[in-house]
Motif scaffolding. Structure first.
Motif, PDB file in Angstrom:
ATOM      1  N   SER A   1       0.858  -1.186   0.000  1.00 36.56           N
ATOM      2  CA  SER A   1       0.000   0.000   0.000  1.00 36.56           C
ATOM      3  C   SER A   1       0.893   1.234   0.000  1.00 36.56           C
ATOM      4  N   THR A   2       0.317   2.336  -0.450  1.00 34.83           N
ATOM      5  CA  THR A   2       1.072   3.584  -0.559  1.00 34.83           C
ATOM      6  C   THR A   2       0.263   4.734   0.030  1.00 34.83           C
ATOM      7  N   TYR A   3       0.976   5.691   0.592  1.00 37.26           N
ATOM      8  CA  TYR A   3       0.341   6.812   1.284  1.00 37.26           C
ATOM      9  C   TYR A   3       1.059   8.115   0.963  1.00 37.26           C
ATOM     10  N   ILE A   4       0.305   9.185   1.016  1.00 37.93           N
ATOM     11  CA  ILE A   4       0.822  10.550   1.015  1.00 37.93           C
ATOM     12  C   ILE A   4       0.471  11.100   2.388  1.00 37.93           C
ATOM     13  N   TYR A   5       1.394  11.820   3.028  1.00 42.81           N
ATOM     14  CA  TYR A   5       1.028  12.392   4.322  1.00 42.81           C
ATOM     15  C   TYR A   5       1.493  13.828   4.439  1.00 42.81           C
ATOM     16  N   ILE A   6       0.773  14.552   5.256  1.00 40.51           N
ATOM     17  CA  ILE A   6       1.109  15.925   5.634  1.00 40.51           C
ATOM     18  C   ILE A   6       1.011  15.960   7.150  1.00 40.51           C
ATOM     19  N   LYS A   7       2.076  16.379   7.788  1.00 37.56           N
ATOM     20  CA  LYS A   7       2.134  16.304   9.242  1.00 37.56           C
ATOM     21  C   LYS A   7       2.362  17.679   9.853  1.00 37.56           C
ATOM     22  N   GLY A   8       1.573  17.973  10.879  1.00 40.57           N
ATOM     23  CA  GLY A   8       1.811  19.169  11.677  1.00 40.57           C
ATOM     24  C   GLY A   8       1.484  20.483  11.003  1.00 40.57           C
TER      25      GLY A   8
ATOM     26  N   VAL B   1     -12.566  34.918  18.447  1.00 41.67           N
ATOM     27  CA  VAL B   1     -11.127  35.143  18.580  1.00 41.67           C
ATOM     28  C   VAL B   1     -10.325  34.041  17.891  1.00 41.67           C
ATOM     29  N   GLY B   2     -10.826  32.825  17.968  1.00 46.40           N
ATOM     30  CA  GLY B   2     -10.152  31.691  17.349  1.00 46.40           C
ATOM     31  C   GLY B   2      -9.148  31.035  18.274  1.00 46.40           C
ATOM     32  N   ASN B   3      -8.525  30.011  17.757  1.00 47.71           N
ATOM     33  CA  ASN B   3      -7.518  29.257  18.480  1.00 47.71           C
ATOM     34  C   ASN B   3      -6.581  28.653  17.434  1.00 47.71           C
ATOM     35  N   ASP B   4      -5.525  28.043  17.904  1.00 48.13           N
ATOM     36  CA  ASP B   4      -4.575  27.408  16.998  1.00 48.13           C
ATOM     37  C   ASP B   4      -4.827  25.908  16.944  1.00 48.13           C
ATOM     38  N   TYR B   5      -4.672  25.345  15.753  1.00 45.70           N
ATOM     39  CA  TYR B   5      -4.968  23.952  15.486  1.00 45.70           C
ATOM     40  C   TYR B   5      -3.836  23.328  14.690  1.00 45.70           C
ATOM     41  N   VAL B   6      -3.718  22.019  14.817  1.00 41.83           N
ATOM     42  CA  VAL B   6      -2.747  21.253  14.036  1.00 41.83           C
ATOM     43  C   VAL B   6      -3.491  20.118  13.339  1.00 41.83           C
ATOM     44  N   VAL B   7      -3.208  19.964  12.054  1.00 45.19           N
ATOM     45  CA  VAL B   7      -3.808  18.895  11.257  1.00 45.19           C
ATOM     46  C   VAL B   7      -2.703  17.940  10.815  1.00 45.19           C
ATOM     47  N   ASP B   8      -2.955  16.647  11.028  1.00 46.66           N
ATOM     48  CA  ASP B   8      -2.094  15.586  10.520  1.00 46.66           C
ATOM     49  C   ASP B   8      -2.942  14.704   9.616  1.00 46.66           C
ATOM     50  N   LEU B   9      -2.456  14.469   8.402  1.00 43.66           N
ATOM     51  CA  LEU B   9      -3.188  13.668   7.423  1.00 43.66           C
ATOM     52  C   LEU B   9      -2.326  12.523   6.904  1.00 43.66           C
ATOM     53  N   ARG B  10      -2.945  11.395   6.718  1.00 39.21           N
ATOM     54  CA  ARG B  10      -2.323  10.261   6.037  1.00 39.21           C
ATOM     55  C   ARG B  10      -3.354   9.753   5.045  1.00 39.21           C
ATOM     56  N   LEU B  11      -3.024   9.834   3.758  1.00 38.98           N
ATOM     57  CA  LEU B  11      -3.973   9.514   2.693  1.00 38.98           C
ATOM     58  C   LEU B  11      -3.488   8.303   1.911  1.00 38.98           C
TER      59      LEU B  11
ATOM     60  N   ILE C   1      -8.508   8.873  -3.678  1.00 38.08           N
ATOM     61  CA  ILE C   1      -8.081   8.579  -2.312  1.00 38.08           C
ATOM     62  C   ILE C   1      -8.823   7.328  -1.852  1.00 38.08           C
ATOM     63  N   GLU C   2      -8.082   6.376  -1.302  1.00 39.41           N
ATOM     64  CA  GLU C   2      -8.658   5.106  -0.873  1.00 39.41           C
ATOM     65  C   GLU C   2      -8.997   5.079   0.615  1.00 39.41           C
ATOM     66  N   ALA C   3      -8.276   5.852   1.411  1.00 37.42           N
ATOM     67  CA  ALA C   3      -8.536   5.919   2.849  1.00 37.42           C
ATOM     68  C   ALA C   3      -7.928   7.208   3.385  1.00 37.42           C
ATOM     69  N   ILE C   4      -8.504   7.693   4.484  1.00 36.73           N
ATOM     70  CA  ILE C   4      -8.031   8.927   5.107  1.00 36.73           C
ATOM     71  C   ILE C   4      -7.882   8.696   6.605  1.00 36.73           C
ATOM     72  N   ASP C   5      -6.709   9.030   7.124  1.00 37.59           N
ATOM     73  CA  ASP C   5      -6.457   9.096   8.561  1.00 37.59           C
ATOM     74  C   ASP C   5      -6.217  10.556   8.884  1.00 37.59           C
ATOM     75  N   LEU C   6      -7.014  11.097   9.782  1.00 37.70           N
ATOM     76  CA  LEU C   6      -6.959  12.527  10.104  1.00 37.70           C
ATOM     77  C   LEU C   6      -6.906  12.729  11.604  1.00 37.70           C
ATOM     78  N   LYS C   7      -5.988  13.564  12.048  1.00 31.95           N
ATOM     79  CA  LYS C   7      -5.950  14.031  13.433  1.00 31.95           C
ATOM     80  C   LYS C   7      -6.092  15.542  13.393  1.00 31.95           C
ATOM     81  N   LEU C   8      -7.031  16.048  14.174  1.00 29.32           N
ATOM     82  CA  LEU C   8      -7.261  17.484  14.284  1.00 29.32           C
ATOM     83  C   LEU C   8      -7.134  17.843  15.757  1.00 29.32           C
ATOM     84  N   THR C   9      -6.120  18.631  16.079  1.00 26.05           N
ATOM     85  CA  THR C   9      -5.806  18.959  17.463  1.00 26.05           C
ATOM     86  C   THR C   9      -5.989  20.446  17.715  1.00 26.05           C
ATOM     87  N   LYS C  10      -6.732  20.764  18.777  1.00 30.39           N
ATOM     88  CA  LYS C  10      -6.870  22.147  19.242  1.00 30.39           C
ATOM     89  C   LYS C  10      -5.763  22.386  20.267  1.00 30.39           C
TER      90      LYS C  10
END
Length: 122
Positions: free
Chosen positions: A5-12, A28-38, A93-102
């Protein structure tokens, strides 16, 4: 060599966004971090060395950025919106792993962050 299997990822990837139940967080908003593995078929790109044969992570970033600019109440809703937008923009895209952190969530705790993690087979 047989690739399983093969993946593309974007981290942090950091965003300032307006996600929160409280009015102040949405104002006001807040800061978030997104991690993706596709999960994505990149075997052809491995042979051709052509960006047209893979998933361009700069384009993926633009989709996520667009979603993160939309104010919502819940991280869960924002995460779903990211998944739906990615699947619409990139149907291979066959699958998505997503982390969304506040970061620094308003809960009186000394912690790096709180968030959601989802795994979707497309």
């Amino acid at each position: 060599m047989e690739i399983q299997s093969t993946y593309i990822y974007i981290k942090g990837v950091k965003f300032h966004a307006f996600i929160g139940v409280g009015d102040i967080e949405r104002r006001v908003g807040n800061d978030y971090v997104v991690d993706l593995r596709l999960k994505y078929p990149i075997k052809k790109a491995m042979q051709t060395d052509e960006v047209a044969d893979t998933l361009n992570y700069a384009e993926v970033f633009e989709v996520v950025k667009s979603v993160m600019q939309q104010p919502v109440k819940l991280l869960e809703h924002a995460a779903q919106n990211i998944v739906l937008a990615l699947k619409k923009a990139f149907p291979d895209i066959e699958a998505i792993d997503l982390k969304l952190t506040k970061l620094n969530p308003p809960m009186g705790a000394d912690c790096y962050g709180a968030g959601v993690e989802i795994h979707v087979d497309c």
